[in-house]
Design a protein around this motif. Structure first.
Motif, short mmCIF file in Angstrom:
data_model
loop_
_atom_site.label_atom_id
_atom_site.label_comp_id
_atom_site.label_asym_id
_atom_site.label_seq_id
_atom_site.Cartn_x
_atom_site.Cartn_y
_atom_site.Cartn_z
N TYR A 171 0.81 -1.22 0.00
CA TYR A 171 0.00 0.00 0.00
C TYR A 171 0.85 1.28 0.00
O TYR A 171 0.40 2.32 -0.48
N LEU A 172 2.04 1.20 0.57
CA LEU A 172 2.85 2.40 0.79
C LEU A 172 4.26 2.21 0.26
O LEU A 172 4.72 1.08 0.10
N VAL A 173 4.96 3.29 0.03
CA VAL A 173 6.37 3.23 -0.33
C VAL A 173 7.15 4.24 0.50
O VAL A 173 8.01 3.87 1.30
N VAL A 174 6.85 5.50 0.34
CA VAL A 174 7.63 6.58 0.97
C VAL A 174 7.63 6.46 2.49
O VAL A 174 8.66 6.66 3.13
N GLU A 175 6.51 6.09 3.07
CA GLU A 175 6.38 6.05 4.53
C GLU A 175 7.28 5.00 5.18
O GLU A 175 7.62 5.12 6.35
N TRP A 176 7.65 3.95 4.45
CA TRP A 176 8.50 2.88 4.99
C TRP A 176 9.98 3.26 4.99
O TRP A 176 10.77 2.67 5.75
N ARG A 177 10.38 4.17 4.14
CA ARG A 177 11.81 4.42 3.89
C ARG A 177 12.58 4.79 5.15
O ARG A 177 12.14 5.58 5.97
N HIS A 178 13.77 4.21 5.22
CA HIS A 178 14.76 4.52 6.25
C HIS A 178 14.25 4.26 7.67
O HIS A 178 14.51 5.04 8.58
N LYS A 179 13.55 3.15 7.82
CA LYS A 179 13.09 2.72 9.14
C LYS A 179 13.52 1.27 9.35
O LYS A 179 13.46 0.47 8.43
N PRO A 180 13.98 0.94 10.55
CA PRO A 180 14.39 -0.44 10.81
C PRO A 180 13.19 -1.38 10.92
O PRO A 180 12.11 -0.98 11.38
N ALA A 181 13.41 -2.61 10.49
CA ALA A 181 12.38 -3.64 10.54
C ALA A 181 12.94 -4.88 11.22
O ALA A 181 14.03 -5.34 10.88
N ALA A 182 12.17 -5.40 12.16
CA ALA A 182 12.54 -6.64 12.85
C ALA A 182 11.39 -7.63 12.67
O ALA A 182 10.27 -7.24 12.32
N PHE A 183 11.70 -8.88 12.93
CA PHE A 183 10.70 -9.94 12.77
C PHE A 183 10.63 -10.82 14.00
O PHE A 183 11.66 -11.18 14.58
N VAL A 184 9.40 -11.16 14.37
CA VAL A 184 9.12 -12.20 15.35
C VAL A 184 8.31 -13.23 14.58
O VAL A 184 7.24 -12.91 14.05
#
Length: 188
Positions: A98-111
């Motif tokens: 749904y989004l592109v710009v809003e995700w940029r340059h943010k860390p992502a972790a997984f459980v």
């Protein structure tokens, strides 16, 4: 900093919400984060239905604008996911798409959770997707094999190994979220 934990599974009978509730409570113990949970079942995004590419940010639907505000306001993400047929669930991919710009340059972790594989293939595939969104997938993860054995009366009961893994994830998210915030402010 705002940490958003996303519940990827939307199916009836899922245990993902209980795992996410545990992780969000664990994250709330960190003074550095304001932690909250977004449940994709409750968010109820239809399959991507915007007429314009998301990079343009010309959203026409209220559900997209709401999702955009949530993601934009977040500094870091934890995606709580099972493994379906060797991958992550479709609602999670849809939410990313749904989004592109809003995700940029943010860390992502997984459980991740599941049976013997603990959802590890879902994490590997998920890291590829978030990297394409210009997020930074961190190395540490929480993997929960045989998750149903750790759910009692609807609540996830982590073991010491899960608590230790969560601490590693949160420590890494604190470090990378600070750096990435600086990168976002210099970029935009």
């Amino acid at each position: 900093m705002t940490l958003t934990t996303v519940v990827a599974s939307t199916r009836p009978g899922r245990v993902g919400r209980s795992v996410a509730d545990w992780f969000t409570a664990r994250a709330a113990e960190y003074d550095q984060f304001e932690a909250h949970t977004v449940d994709l079942q409750e968010l109820a995004l239809p399959f991507f239905d915007e007429p314009h590419p998301p990079v343009m940010q010309q959203y026409t639907k209220s559900h997209t604008r709401r999702w955009s505000r949530i993601v934009d306001a977040s500094d870091a993400f934890v995606f709580v996911t099972p493994e379906y047929n060797g991958a992550f669930p479709a609602p999670l991919k849809n939410a990313w798409d749904y989004l592109v710009v809003e995700w940029r340059h943010k860390p992502a972790a997984f459980v991740s959770y599941g049976g013997v594989s603990a959802g590890t293939r879902a994490v590997q595939m998920g890291k590829q997707v978030v990297a394409n969104l210009r997020m930074l997938p961190i190395g540490p993860t929480v993997s929960i094999p045989f998750v149903n054995e750790l759910v009692e009366r609807g609540a996830f009961r982590p073991g010491k190994i899960h608590e230790a893994a969560a601490e590693q994830v949160l420590d890494e998210l604190v470090r990378t979220a600070r750096v990435m915030r600086g990168l976002r402010s210099a970029t935009y």
